[in-house]
Motif scaffolding. Structure first.
Motif, PDB file in Angstrom:
ATOM      1  N   ASN A 171      -5.588  29.492 -14.977  1.00 41.61           N
ATOM      2  CA  ASN A 171      -5.210  30.668 -15.748  1.00 41.61           C
ATOM      3  C   ASN A 171      -4.402  30.495 -16.712  1.00 41.61           C
ATOM      4  N   ASN A 214     -14.701  28.677 -14.104  1.00 39.45           N
ATOM      5  CA  ASN A 214     -13.878  30.030 -13.995  1.00 39.45           C
ATOM      6  C   ASN A 214     -12.664  29.875 -14.595  1.00 39.45           C
ATOM      7  N   LYS A 262      -9.577  31.473 -16.987  1.00 41.53           N
ATOM      8  CA  LYS A 262      -9.413  32.725 -17.685  1.00 41.53           C
ATOM      9  C   LYS A 262      -8.258  32.317 -18.829  1.00 41.53           C
ATOM     10  N   THR A 311      -5.895  34.037 -21.671  1.00 36.29           N
ATOM     11  CA  THR A 311      -5.226  35.051 -22.370  1.00 36.29           C
ATOM     12  C   THR A 311      -4.697  34.661 -23.880  1.00 36.29           C
ATOM     13  N   VAL A 364     -16.362  32.000 -24.283  1.00 35.13           N
ATOM     14  CA  VAL A 364     -17.146  33.042 -23.727  1.00 35.13           C
ATOM     15  C   VAL A 364     -18.628  32.622 -23.216  1.00 35.13           C
ATOM     16  N   HIS A 369     -16.548  31.980 -19.418  1.00 26.86           N
ATOM     17  CA  HIS A 369     -15.171  32.137 -19.045  1.00 26.86           C
ATOM     18  C   HIS A 369     -14.574  33.533 -19.429  1.00 26.86           C
ATOM     19  N   GLU A 370     -13.384  33.983 -18.929  1.00 24.96           N
ATOM     20  CA  GLU A 370     -12.936  35.317 -19.187  1.00 24.96           C
ATOM     21  C   GLU A 370     -11.779  34.940 -20.223  1.00 24.96           C
ATOM     22  N   VAL A 371     -12.008  35.930 -21.341  1.00 22.21           N
ATOM     23  CA  VAL A 371     -11.028  35.642 -22.521  1.00 22.21           C
ATOM     24  C   VAL A 371     -10.666  36.978 -22.789  1.00 22.21           C
ATOM     25  N   VAL A 372      -9.156  37.172 -22.855  1.00 21.64           N
ATOM     26  CA  VAL A 372      -8.380  38.408 -23.144  1.00 21.64           C
ATOM     27  C   VAL A 372      -7.593  38.175 -24.458  1.00 21.64           C
TER      28      VAL A 372
END
Length: 335
Positions: free
Chosen positions: A161, A186, A188, A190, A208, A212-215
């Protein structure tokens, strides 16, 4: 990946196996960098450091890395001190300088210029940064640092993260690091920045598309509870004027109070340096200097290890290191 004789121009060259090999060889360099022993495996070899854009850490660490393996270093600093200022092409410069060298490290302000130079070189060329494009050796040392720091907390690169904060539009270090992180599982990410300095869409898409999670946000509050914060400075040299850069300076500063309020106990702070400590910027406050999780200086030292590894791999001596060891004969407090 075949390292011997290859150029190192982009992180796109690497898969996870290649990265694992680089990080493994980098770890093997620690005894030499800390002066526990010497290694002269590159005795007689010549590195030409061509830095046509200002640099302290990258230029000096490339030279230090080569010296620590026993090699000699020649340097050209500033385009005005080269025949490029007389109209010579990058191709012609490469043809000539590679004839004097066994390997070349190069930085240039123009995007893709190092790749253009490499086309004319007869020896391996390592990209030390090409404009706002990429900085592959920085990304590798960042990955090595993240891996090393996360080991202290029983974590790995998978399931990381991470917060990337600052000038994400112009910061080539975060572009390259994001591409490497996309190879893991996995993640993340930000991305905290002013809206005008957000990460390029292509870099976001790489993450993406890899699942993967992108904020993407312009707010610090509530977004720093992570494993790693990677802070970057406002890249003034990429703006049309200082006044334009000043519009964004100091908006995303990190200090002890903000760290304690928003971060986790184990959150590691990284920065590719130089950090801008002027009052109007103050990206990382000096009140963080005694924080155990401030990794910026360990990160800089890791640059020597990674660049030593890349020299050993591209020149085909990575399996010969222990055959060329010697004792250290002078006083040192590094170890």
């Amino acid at each position: 990946m075949k390292f011997q004789g290859s150029h190192i121009l982009s992180v796109s060259q690497f898969d996870r196996d290649a990265i694992a090999r680089i990080l493994d060889v980098s770890a093997q360099m620690a005894p030499y960098a800390s002066r526990l022993k010497r290694c002269h495996v590159l005795d007689g070899a010549i590195l030409n450091n061509l830095f046509f854009e200002p640099s302290t850490r990258t230029r000096v660490s490339f030279g230090t890395a080569f010296n620590l393996l026993g090699g000699f270093v020649r340097e050209t600093v500033g385009e005005e001190n080269s025949s490029l200022s007389k109209g010579e092409s990058l191709y012609d410069t490469a043809q000539v300088i590679s004839g004097y060298s066994d390997v070349i490290a190069m930085r240039h302000p123009k995007m893709h210029s190092v790749s253009e130079f490499a086309e004319g070189s007869s020896v391996p060329v390592i990209n030390g940064g090409d404009g706002a494009n990429e900085h592959p050796t920085q990304a590798l040392l960042d990955l090595f640092t993240i891996q090393s720091e996360m080991l202290r907390f029983g974590k790995s690169l998978d399931k990381l993260n991470i917060v990337l904060m600052g000038d994400l539009k112009h910061g080539r270090t975060v572009h390259s690091l994001s591409k490497l992180l996309s190879l893991y599982n996995n993640i993340k990410v930000t991305m905290v920045s002013p809206k005008a300095l957000q990460m390029p869409d292509g870099v976001i898409s790489t993450l993406v598309d890899a699942g993967h999670e992108v904020v993407v946000t312009d707010q610090i509050a509530g977004n720093l509870a992570c494993d790693v914060i990677y802070q970057t400075r406002i890249q003034q040299e990429r703006f049309a004027s200082k006044d334009e850069a000043d519009l964004y300076r100091g908006h995303f500063s990190l200090n002890k109070q903000i760290y304690q309020q928003y971060c986790k106990d184990h959150t590691v702070i990284m920065h590719p340096l130089p950090r801008d400590s002027r009052p109007e910027a103050n990206e990382l406050d000096t009140d963080l200097n005694e924080l155990a999780n401030l990794a910026i200086f360990r990160q800089a030292q890791n640059g020597v290890l990674v660049r030593m590894a890349l020299f050993a791999l591209t020149l085909g001596v990575d399996n010969k290191l222990t055959d060329y060891e010697k004792p250290v004969t002078w006083f040192t407090n590094k170890n």
